[in-house]
Design a protein around this motif. Structure first.
Motif, PDB file in Angstrom:
ATOM      1  N   ASP A  24     -33.611   5.284  -1.040  1.00 58.22           N
ATOM      2  CA  ASP A  24     -33.674   4.339  -2.149  1.00 58.22           C
ATOM      3  C   ASP A  24     -34.658   4.787  -3.231  1.00 58.22           C
ATOM      4  OD1 ASP A  24     -35.948   3.953  -0.651  1.00 58.22           O
ATOM      5  OD2 ASP A  24     -35.888   1.768  -0.765  1.00 58.22           O
ATOM      6  N   ALA A  25     -35.237   5.973  -3.090  1.00 64.02           N
ATOM      7  CA  ALA A  25     -36.245   6.439  -4.046  1.00 64.02           C
ATOM      8  C   ALA A  25     -35.648   7.331  -5.140  1.00 64.02           C
ATOM      9  CB  ALA A  25     -37.338   7.198  -3.306  1.00 64.02           C
ATOM     10  N   TYR A  26     -34.333   7.558  -5.138  1.00 62.40           N
ATOM     11  CA  TYR A  26     -33.763   8.437  -6.157  1.00 62.40           C
ATOM     12  C   TYR A  26     -33.866   7.797  -7.531  1.00 62.40           C
ATOM     13  CZ  TYR A  26     -29.538   5.568  -6.449  1.00 62.40           C
ATOM     14  OH  TYR A  26     -28.660   4.545  -6.656  1.00 62.40           O
ATOM     15  N   SER A  27     -33.911   8.644  -8.511  1.00 64.90           N
ATOM     16  CA  SER A  27     -33.972   8.173  -9.888  1.00 64.90           C
ATOM     17  C   SER A  27     -32.590   7.695 -10.321  1.00 64.90           C
ATOM     18  CB  SER A  27     -34.431   9.314 -10.792  1.00 64.90           C
ATOM     19  OG  SER A  27     -34.214   8.991 -12.131  1.00 64.90           O
ATOM     20  N   ILE A  28     -32.532   6.516 -10.882  1.00 67.14           N
ATOM     21  CA  ILE A  28     -31.260   6.000 -11.373  1.00 67.14           C
ATOM     22  C   ILE A  28     -30.721   6.905 -12.474  1.00 67.14           C
ATOM     23  CG2 ILE A  28     -32.258   4.416 -13.072  1.00 67.14           C
ATOM     24  CD1 ILE A  28     -29.159   3.672 -10.909  1.00 67.14           C
ATOM     25  N   ASP A  29     -31.598   7.572 -13.205  1.00 63.15           N
ATOM     26  CA  ASP A  29     -31.142   8.470 -14.254  1.00 63.15           C
ATOM     27  C   ASP A  29     -30.448   9.704 -13.691  1.00 63.15           C
ATOM     28  OD1 ASP A  29     -31.900   7.379 -17.007  1.00 63.15           O
ATOM     29  OD2 ASP A  29     -33.651   6.980 -15.776  1.00 63.15           O
ATOM     30  N   CYS A  30     -30.860  10.180 -12.521  1.00 57.02           N
ATOM     31  CA  CYS A  30     -30.133  11.268 -11.868  1.00 57.02           C
ATOM     32  C   CYS A  30     -28.738  10.790 -11.474  1.00 57.02           C
ATOM     33  CB  CYS A  30     -30.887  11.761 -10.642  1.00 57.02           C
ATOM     34  SG  CYS A  30     -32.470  12.547 -11.010  1.00 57.02           S
ATOM     35  N   ALA A  31     -28.653   9.568 -10.971  1.00 58.05           N
ATOM     36  CA  ALA A  31     -27.347   9.008 -10.615  1.00 58.05           C
ATOM     37  C   ALA A  31     -26.477   8.832 -11.853  1.00 58.05           C
ATOM     38  CB  ALA A  31     -27.525   7.674  -9.890  1.00 58.05           C
ATOM     39  N   ILE A  32     -27.078   8.372 -12.961  1.00 59.17           N
ATOM     40  CA  ILE A  32     -26.310   8.226 -14.202  1.00 59.17           C
ATOM     41  C   ILE A  32     -25.752   9.573 -14.623  1.00 59.17           C
ATOM     42  CG2 ILE A  32     -26.464   7.718 -16.674  1.00 59.17           C
ATOM     43  CD1 ILE A  32     -28.508   5.496 -15.943  1.00 59.17           C
ATOM     44  N   LEU A  33     -26.579  10.619 -14.579  1.00 60.04           N
ATOM     45  CA  LEU A  33     -26.133  11.957 -14.978  1.00 60.04           C
ATOM     46  C   LEU A  33     -24.986  12.448 -14.105  1.00 60.04           C
ATOM     47  CD1 LEU A  33     -26.425  14.511 -16.678  1.00 60.04           C
ATOM     48  CD2 LEU A  33     -28.197  15.269 -15.077  1.00 60.04           C
ATOM     49  N   LEU A  34     -25.135  12.337 -12.787  1.00 59.90           N
ATOM     50  CA  LEU A  34     -24.075  12.790 -11.875  1.00 59.90           C
ATOM     51  C   LEU A  34     -22.792  11.987 -12.057  1.00 59.90           C
ATOM     52  CD1 LEU A  34     -26.170  13.341  -8.648  1.00 59.90           C
ATOM     53  CD2 LEU A  34     -25.020  15.093 -10.007  1.00 59.90           C
ATOM     54  N   CYS A  35     -22.922  10.675 -12.167  1.00 61.71           N
ATOM     55  CA  CYS A  35     -21.745   9.820 -12.317  1.00 61.71           C
ATOM     56  C   CYS A  35     -21.088  10.029 -13.675  1.00 61.71           C
ATOM     57  CB  CYS A  35     -22.120   8.361 -12.112  1.00 61.71           C
ATOM     58  SG  CYS A  35     -22.692   8.020 -10.418  1.00 61.71           S
ATOM     59  N   LEU A  36     -21.889  10.244 -14.695  1.00 63.91           N
ATOM     60  CA  LEU A  36     -21.386  10.523 -16.037  1.00 63.91           C
ATOM     61  C   LEU A  36     -20.525  11.782 -16.015  1.00 63.91           C
ATOM     62  CD1 LEU A  36     -21.708   9.557 -19.011  1.00 63.91           C
ATOM     63  CD2 LEU A  36     -23.678  11.057 -19.155  1.00 63.91           C
ATOM     64  N   ALA A  37     -21.027  12.841 -15.365  1.00 69.16           N
ATOM     65  CA  ALA A  37     -20.287  14.099 -15.279  1.00 69.16           C
ATOM     66  C   ALA A  37     -18.969  13.922 -14.542  1.00 69.16           C
ATOM     67  CB  ALA A  37     -21.139  15.159 -14.585  1.00 69.16           C
ATOM     68  N   GLY A  38     -18.955  13.029 -13.563  1.00 68.82           N
ATOM     69  CA  GLY A  38     -17.744  12.803 -12.780  1.00 68.82           C
ATOM     70  C   GLY A  38     -16.848  11.711 -13.327  1.00 68.82           C
ATOM     71  N   GLY A  39     -17.184  11.142 -14.465  1.00 67.82           N
ATOM     72  CA  GLY A  39     -16.355  10.080 -15.039  1.00 67.82           C
ATOM     73  C   GLY A  39     -16.550   8.732 -14.373  1.00 67.82           C
ATOM     74  N   PHE A  40     -17.724   8.500 -13.797  1.00 69.37           N
ATOM     75  CA  PHE A  40     -18.057   7.258 -13.099  1.00 69.37           C
ATOM     76  C   PHE A  40     -17.025   6.907 -12.025  1.00 69.37           C
ATOM     77  CE2 PHE A  40     -20.771   6.868 -16.787  1.00 69.37           C
ATOM     78  CZ  PHE A  40     -21.944   6.418 -16.218  1.00 69.37           C
ATOM     79  N   PRO A  41     -16.901   7.767 -11.001  1.00 68.70           N
ATOM     80  CA  PRO A  41     -15.964   7.466  -9.923  1.00 68.70           C
ATOM     81  C   PRO A  41     -16.396   6.210  -9.156  1.00 68.70           C
ATOM     82  CG  PRO A  41     -17.381   9.297  -9.314  1.00 68.70           C
ATOM     83  CD  PRO A  41     -17.679   8.972 -10.752  1.00 68.70           C
ATOM     84  N   ALA A  42     -15.454   5.611  -8.453  1.00 69.86           N
ATOM     85  CA  ALA A  42     -15.723   4.383  -7.705  1.00 69.86           C
ATOM     86  C   ALA A  42     -16.651   4.680  -6.527  1.00 69.86           C
ATOM     87  CB  ALA A  42     -14.422   3.776  -7.208  1.00 69.86           C
ATOM     88  N   SER A  43     -17.865   4.168  -6.603  1.00 65.90           N
ATOM     89  CA  SER A  43     -18.841   4.253  -5.506  1.00 65.90           C
ATOM     90  C   SER A  43     -19.946   3.256  -5.819  1.00 65.90           C
ATOM     91  CB  SER A  43     -19.419   5.662  -5.374  1.00 65.90           C
ATOM     92  OG  SER A  43     -20.284   5.944  -6.453  1.00 65.90           O
TER      93      SER A  43
END
Length: 184
Positions: A24-43
């Motif tokens: 639970d310590a990951y940066s939400i901005d890292c998640a935004i970047l990864l999800c952005l690159a993937g087109g915000f897949p369902a997860s």
């Protein structure tokens, strides 16, 4: 070649997430970047990342939608990342950031005895060459067609109120992954 660049950026960000001390310590901005690159897949993670981007700019623009300075992209033990710009980003990562198009629409047309009185303080959010996010004034009539379509603006002086955020993102292929119209 493009796939290798995208893969490198994703691996770098994923490594940063994987090396976090707690799940639970990951940066939400890292998640935004990864999800952005993937087109915000369902997860669950991408749903949270999308919601955070919207929260940051709604009900009024209060924060940049993506804050890369919060995402540690240089994991220990990794070789240096090639082709870093003066802002510390690769062309691919900068492309994801700059692919976020966000408009804060604040338009009101009110009928009076002389016609329609317009109050339009619409703004466009942009990242400058140094990576700083800022808002620039623009009239709703001068926004791209996709913005006007989403908010129901048909051009000219119109009576009515339109207030909210319009945001469009692009995935790693450059395709539009989503257009969001969030009223408030």
């Amino acid at each position: 070649m493009m796939r290798l660049k995208v893969l490198g950026a994703v691996v770098c960000a994923a490594t940063a997430l994987a090396s976090a001390p707690k799940a639970d310590a990951y940066s939400i901005d890292c998640a935004i970047l990864l999800c952005l690159a993937g087109g915000f897949p369902a997860s669950a993670e991408c749903t949270a990342a999308r919601a955070e981007m919207i929260r940051r700019v709604t009900p009024w623009p209060i924060e940049p939608p993506l804050q890369l300075w919060n995402c540690p992209m240089r994991a220990s033990g990794m070789p240096p990342i090639p082709n870093l710009g003066s802002d510390g980003l690769t062309d691919d990562i900068r492309g994801y950031r700059d692919g976020i198009e966000v408009y804060h629409v604040n338009y009101r047309g009110q009928r009076n005895s002389e016609g329609i009185e317009i109050n339009d303080s619409t703004q466009r959010g942009v990242y400058d060459t140094e990576g700083q996010f800022r808002w620039v004034g623009i009239r709703l009539g001068n926004t791209p067609a996709w913005v006007q379509d989403r908010v129901g603006y048909r051009g000219g002086e119109q009576a009515g109120t339109r207030r909210g955020i319009v945001m469009r993102t692009r995935d790693h292929t450059g395709q539009v992954s989503e257009v969001i119209w969030q009223t408030y």
